[in-house]
Design an enzyme around this catalytic site. Structure first.
Site, PDB file in Angstrom:
ATOM      1  N   CYS A 253      -1.617  -3.141   6.792  1.00  0.00           N
ATOM      2  CA  CYS A 253      -1.776  -1.876   7.527  1.00  0.00           C
ATOM      3  C   CYS A 253      -3.069  -1.853   8.335  1.00  0.00           C
ATOM      4  O   CYS A 253      -3.212  -1.067   9.269  1.00  0.00           O
ATOM      5  CB  CYS A 253      -1.665  -0.675   6.586  1.00  0.00           C
ATOM      6  SG  CYS A 253      -2.885  -0.624   5.288  1.00  0.00           S
TER       7      CYS A 253
ATOM      8  N   CYS B  49       0.844  -1.186   0.000  1.00  0.00           N
ATOM      9  CA  CYS B  49       0.000   0.000   0.000  1.00  0.00           C
ATOM     10  C   CYS B  49       0.885   1.245   0.000  1.00  0.00           C
ATOM     11  O   CYS B  49       1.934   1.271   0.648  1.00  0.00           O
ATOM     12  CB  CYS B  49      -0.956   0.001   1.177  1.00  0.00           C
ATOM     13  SG  CYS B  49      -0.294   0.654   2.706  1.00  0.00           S
ATOM     14  N   GLU B  50       0.451   2.238  -0.751  1.00  0.00           N
ATOM     15  CA  GLU B  50       1.276   3.445  -0.881  1.00  0.00           C
ATOM     16  C   GLU B  50       1.161   4.359   0.333  1.00  0.00           C
ATOM     17  O   GLU B  50       1.912   5.301   0.465  1.00  0.00           O
ATOM     18  CB  GLU B  50       0.921   4.196  -2.159  1.00  0.00           C
ATOM     19  CG  GLU B  50      -0.469   4.811  -2.174  1.00  0.00           C
ATOM     20  CD  GLU B  50      -0.793   5.431  -3.527  1.00  0.00           C
ATOM     21  OE1 GLU B  50      -0.099   5.124  -4.500  1.00  0.00           O
ATOM     22  OE2 GLU B  50      -1.754   6.213  -3.586  1.00  0.00           O
ATOM     23  N   HIS B  51       0.222   4.083   1.218  1.00  0.00           N
ATOM     24  CA  HIS B  51       0.058   4.946   2.388  1.00  0.00           C
ATOM     25  C   HIS B  51       0.981   4.559   3.532  1.00  0.00           C
ATOM     26  O   HIS B  51       1.424   5.404   4.284  1.00  0.00           O
ATOM     27  CB  HIS B  51      -1.405   4.923   2.867  1.00  0.00           C
ATOM     28  CG  HIS B  51      -2.366   5.343   1.798  1.00  0.00           C
ATOM     29  ND1 HIS B  51      -3.522   4.660   1.506  1.00  0.00           N
ATOM     30  CD2 HIS B  51      -2.300   6.372   0.925  1.00  0.00           C
ATOM     31  CE1 HIS B  51      -4.142   5.257   0.507  1.00  0.00           C
ATOM     32  NE2 HIS B  51      -3.429   6.297   0.127  1.00  0.00           N
ATOM     33  N   HIS B  52       1.241   3.254   3.693  1.00  0.00           N
ATOM     34  CA  HIS B  52       2.057   2.796   4.822  1.00  0.00           C
ATOM     35  C   HIS B  52       3.271   1.991   4.367  1.00  0.00           C
ATOM     36  O   HIS B  52       4.070   1.576   5.195  1.00  0.00           O
ATOM     37  CB  HIS B  52       1.211   1.935   5.760  1.00  0.00           C
ATOM     38  CG  HIS B  52      -0.027   2.616   6.243  1.00  0.00           C
ATOM     39  ND1 HIS B  52      -1.248   2.478   5.629  1.00  0.00           N
ATOM     40  CD2 HIS B  52      -0.214   3.479   7.276  1.00  0.00           C
ATOM     41  CE1 HIS B  52      -2.152   3.209   6.260  1.00  0.00           C
ATOM     42  NE2 HIS B  52      -1.557   3.831   7.257  1.00  0.00           N
TER      43      HIS B  52
ATOM     44  N   HIS C 265      -4.974  -6.453   4.044  1.00  0.00           N
ATOM     45  CA  HIS C 265      -4.000  -5.363   4.125  1.00  0.00           C
ATOM     46  C   HIS C 265      -3.286  -5.376   5.480  1.00  0.00           C
ATOM     47  O   HIS C 265      -3.941  -5.259   6.523  1.00  0.00           O
ATOM     48  CB  HIS C 265      -4.723  -4.022   3.931  1.00  0.00           C
ATOM     49  CG  HIS C 265      -5.249  -3.852   2.533  1.00  0.00           C
ATOM     50  ND1 HIS C 265      -4.732  -2.926   1.654  1.00  0.00           N
ATOM     51  CD2 HIS C 265      -6.213  -4.518   1.851  1.00  0.00           C
ATOM     52  CE1 HIS C 265      -5.379  -3.016   0.500  1.00  0.00           C
ATOM     53  NE2 HIS C 265      -6.277  -3.967   0.589  1.00  0.00           N
TER      54      HIS C 265
HETATM   55 ZN   LIG Z   1      -2.054   1.113   4.106  1.00  0.00          ZN
END
Ligand SMILES: [Zn+2]
Length: 204
Positions: free
Chosen positions: A164, A93-96, A162
């Site tokens: 995250c 994931c590009e957020h975490h 996910h």
């Molecule tokens: Zn994430």
């Protein structure tokens, strides 16, 4: 034992030296920042190993998925649904920058051309081996197949867990995120239902 070069099959891995060096330095900083002693035995080679692992996991940026499909398209009159299901998928994931993983199920209805079946999982890998969100990954796979193969329709369903959400944040270990995208013939309810029925109990 034969020398590597004399064997009938061998596989080698190549990494970009410059990128490896840059990432290695970044990982040294990272390890120190989380309180690690980068001189301790177990960590001596970790920055370089992690640098190589990250290059492997992000190799998709440099690969043209359309070219993979174009390399194995064959003229064929078949006009029935072709489904490749349970394609293992590993992305981040590009957020975490934490992994998400699961399965992709892909179908298309040929319109003059079919594609070598192994190319479909390869297209999944090209887009999965980048920093992603599951929604965009689903769309990118769909559009790549649709624009290149120009079939009567394409369907993509992705089910993923996910890290995250599992290891941090809401800490939900059993939730599965499902995304789907359809074009062409799959926008008709009957065709879409046929696809969903064929996937059936296979859903995670
Ligand atoms: Zn994430």
């Amino acid at each position: 034992m034969l020398n590597t070069m004399d064997r009938r099959y061998y596989k080698t891995e190549n990494y970009n030296t410059k990128t490896t060096k840059k990432l290695k330095t970044a990982y040294e900083t990272f390890l120190s920042s989380v309180g690690e002693d980068i001189q301790r035995d177990g960590l001596l080679k970790t920055p370089e190993r992690a640098a190589k692992a990250m290059q492997f996991l992000t190799q998709g940026y440099e690969i043209d998925a359309a070219e993979i499909l174009k390399g194995a398209m064959f003229a064929e009159d078949h006009k029935n649904m072709v489904i490749v299901k349970d394609i293992e998928l590993y992305s981040m994931c590009e957020h975490h920058m934490l992994p998400f993983f699961g399965k992709a199920h892909i179908a298309y209805i040929p319109n003059g051309h079919i594609v070598g079946l192994s190319k479909i999982p390869r297209v999944v890998d090209v887009f999965a081996r980048r920093l992603q969100v599951q929604e965009r990954l689903t769309d990118q796979i769909l559009h790549c197949i649709n624009d290149t193969l120009k079939p009567l329709g394409v369907a993509v369903v992705i089910e993923a867990k996910h890290m995250c959400m599992m290891m941090r944040g809401v800490q939900k270990q059993n939730s599965v995120t499902t995304t789907s995208a359809f074009v062409g013939a799959f926008q008709q309810l009957e065709t879409r239902n046929e696809f969903i029925n064929l996937l059936g109990a296979k859903l995670m």
